[in-house]
Design a protein around this motif. Sequence first.
Motif, short mmCIF file in Angstrom:
data_model
loop_
_atom_site.label_atom_id
_atom_site.label_comp_id
_atom_site.label_asym_id
_atom_site.label_seq_id
_atom_site.Cartn_x
_atom_site.Cartn_y
_atom_site.Cartn_z
N GLU A 149 34.69 52.35 48.77
CA GLU A 149 35.30 52.34 47.46
C GLU A 149 36.31 53.48 47.27
O GLU A 149 36.97 53.54 46.25
N ILE A 150 36.44 54.38 48.23
CA ILE A 150 37.42 55.45 48.13
C ILE A 150 38.79 54.87 48.43
O ILE A 150 38.99 54.21 49.44
N ASP A 151 39.74 55.11 47.54
CA ASP A 151 41.10 54.64 47.74
C ASP A 151 41.80 55.59 48.70
O ASP A 151 42.36 56.61 48.29
N THR A 152 41.72 55.27 49.98
CA THR A 152 42.29 56.16 51.00
C THR A 152 43.80 56.14 51.02
O THR A 152 44.41 56.93 51.72
N GLY A 153 44.42 55.28 50.24
CA GLY A 153 45.88 55.24 50.18
C GLY A 153 46.46 56.21 49.17
O GLY A 153 47.67 56.37 49.09
N ASP A 154 45.62 56.87 48.40
CA ASP A 154 46.10 57.78 47.37
C ASP A 154 45.71 59.21 47.72
O ASP A 154 44.71 59.73 47.24
N LEU A 155 46.52 59.84 48.57
CA LEU A 155 46.24 61.19 49.04
C LEU A 155 46.14 62.17 47.87
O LEU A 155 45.24 63.01 47.84
N GLU A 156 47.04 62.07 46.90
CA GLU A 156 47.00 63.00 45.77
C GLU A 156 45.68 62.90 45.01
O GLU A 156 45.10 63.92 44.64
N ALA A 157 45.21 61.70 44.79
CA ALA A 157 43.94 61.52 44.05
C ALA A 157 42.78 62.09 44.86
O ALA A 157 41.88 62.71 44.28
N MET A 158 42.80 61.91 46.17
CA MET A 158 41.71 62.45 46.99
C MET A 158 41.74 63.97 46.99
O MET A 158 40.70 64.63 46.90
N ILE A 159 42.93 64.57 47.10
CA ILE A 159 43.06 66.03 47.06
C ILE A 159 42.59 66.54 45.69
O ILE A 159 41.87 67.53 45.60
N TRP A 160 42.98 65.86 44.62
CA TRP A 160 42.53 66.26 43.28
C TRP A 160 41.01 66.26 43.21
O TRP A 160 40.40 67.20 42.71
N ASN A 161 40.39 65.20 43.69
CA ASN A 161 38.92 65.12 43.65
C ASN A 161 38.28 66.22 44.48
O ASN A 161 37.26 66.78 44.08
N LEU A 162 38.87 66.54 45.62
CA LEU A 162 38.34 67.64 46.43
C LEU A 162 38.44 68.95 45.65
O LEU A 162 37.49 69.74 45.63
N LEU A 163 39.56 69.18 45.00
CA LEU A 163 39.73 70.41 44.23
C LEU A 163 38.73 70.48 43.07
O LEU A 163 38.22 71.56 42.75
#
Length: 180
Positions: free
Chosen positions: A19-33
């Motif tokens: 379910e992780i949208d791996t196409g949205d790098l910015e969203a994944m970086i935001w979630n990591l932060l």
Amino acid sequence: MPDDDFDEDPGYAGDDEDEIDTGDLEAMIWNLLVLINPGDEESALRQFSLWRDGMAEAQGDESQALPILKDAIDWSAGFYVDWNDTESLVDSIEELAARWNLDIDWGGDPSDDDFLDATDVPALMAVAYDRLREYGYTLWNWNTDGDAYAGWIALSRDDEGMQQLCSALGIEIRPASDAF
């Protein structure tokens, strides 16, 4: 302890890695932060802005995402130290833990050169990992593919989300008790 949990916005939809949208790098970086700045969205926003500026300078080169992230979080939400720099590791982990008013018992005096000379970075990371777990936090380290150690702290309850998100980002992580 902050009650902010994993941000369920566009980069992460739930517990299933599919379910992780791996196409949205910015969203994944935001979630990591958000994960590595629990309870401190202001710091996450500042670091995200630094990361986005760095990515703009790198002309969107996604291979630069992790080095830019490292620079954006250094000493504020993450650490990056040379393989033998025990003093910097202690200083950076203490700086990170101080955000939640946590003290780490290193098993000796970290201001004593003899103590620091008698240990190494992986052993100190393991001590910090154990002490932080007592407070509900996990010290993570990521594979730098070099002669350095790097990582961050997040809430222990977010361990599974951290592993899934980092896997989707292509960041190889381990609990700091098992250094690379």
